[in-house]
Design a protein around this motif. Structure first.
Motif, PDB file in Angstrom:
ATOM      1  N   MET A   1       0.816  -1.198   0.000  1.00  0.00           N
ATOM      2  CA  MET A   1       0.000   0.000   0.000  1.00  0.00           C
ATOM      3  C   MET A   1       0.862   1.266   0.000  1.00  0.00           C
ATOM      4  N   ASN A   2       2.077   1.160   0.515  1.00  0.00           N
ATOM      5  CA  ASN A   2       2.942   2.336   0.595  1.00  0.00           C
ATOM      6  C   ASN A   2       3.400   2.811  -0.777  1.00  0.00           C
ATOM      7  N   PHE A   3       3.485   1.931  -1.757  1.00  0.00           N
ATOM      8  CA  PHE A   3       3.961   2.327  -3.073  1.00  0.00           C
ATOM      9  C   PHE A   3       2.834   2.853  -3.959  1.00  0.00           C
ATOM     10  N   VAL A   4       1.591   2.689  -3.580  1.00  0.00           N
ATOM     11  CA  VAL A   4       0.457   3.116  -4.398  1.00  0.00           C
ATOM     12  C   VAL A   4       0.242   4.624  -4.306  1.00  0.00           C
ATOM     13  N   MET A   5       0.366   5.176  -3.138  1.00  0.00           N
ATOM     14  CA  MET A   5       0.093   6.606  -2.948  1.00  0.00           C
ATOM     15  C   MET A   5       1.039   7.508  -3.754  1.00  0.00           C
ATOM     16  N   PRO A   6       2.339   7.258  -3.790  1.00  0.00           N
ATOM     17  CA  PRO A   6       3.196   8.109  -4.638  1.00  0.00           C
ATOM     18  C   PRO A   6       2.857   7.990  -6.121  1.00  0.00           C
ATOM     19  N   VAL A   7       2.500   6.803  -6.565  1.00  0.00           N
ATOM     20  CA  VAL A   7       2.134   6.607  -7.974  1.00  0.00           C
ATOM     21  C   VAL A   7       0.849   7.375  -8.286  1.00  0.00           C
ATOM     22  N   VAL A   8      -0.134   7.304  -7.399  1.00  0.00           N
ATOM     23  CA  VAL A   8      -1.381   8.043  -7.594  1.00  0.00           C
ATOM     24  C   VAL A   8      -1.111   9.545  -7.575  1.00  0.00           C
ATOM     25  N   TYR A   9      -0.293   9.994  -6.644  1.00  0.00           N
ATOM     26  CA  TYR A   9       0.043  11.414  -6.546  1.00  0.00           C
ATOM     27  C   TYR A   9       0.727  11.905  -7.826  1.00  0.00           C
ATOM     28  N   LEU A  10       1.697  11.165  -8.336  1.00  0.00           N
ATOM     29  CA  LEU A  10       2.376  11.560  -9.576  1.00  0.00           C
ATOM     30  C   LEU A  10       1.425  11.510 -10.770  1.00  0.00           C
ATOM     31  N   GLY A  11       0.512  10.554 -10.770  1.00  0.00           N
ATOM     32  CA  GLY A  11      -0.487  10.489 -11.838  1.00  0.00           C
ATOM     33  C   GLY A  11      -1.401  11.696 -11.835  1.00  0.00           C
ATOM     34  N   ILE A  12      -1.824  12.119 -10.644  1.00  0.00           N
ATOM     35  CA  ILE A  12      -2.670  13.305 -10.539  1.00  0.00           C
ATOM     36  C   ILE A  12      -1.905  14.547 -10.988  1.00  0.00           C
TER      37      ILE A  12
END
Length: 56
Positions: A1-12
């Protein structure tokens, strides 16, 4: 779960950048601003962006 938030943030961030880039290119230029290139025959300042040496 820790690696999903940075990916979502960069996608946004990438999506917002793409949207702003698209909307900026869609905006028409104001009247009188179509050709802002100054009429310049050149001087000793070669670093000036209006110097004709940059067009060659």
């Amino acid at each position: 779960m820790n690696f999903v938030m940075p990916v979502v943030y960069l996608g946004i961030l990438g999506g917002v950048y793409a949207l702003v880039y698209y909307l900026n290119h869609k905006t028409p230029l104001p009247k009188g601003c179509e050709n802002l290139k100054a009429e310049c025959s050149g001087c000793h300042d070669k670093s000036c962006c209006n110097h004709p040496a940059h067009n060659q």
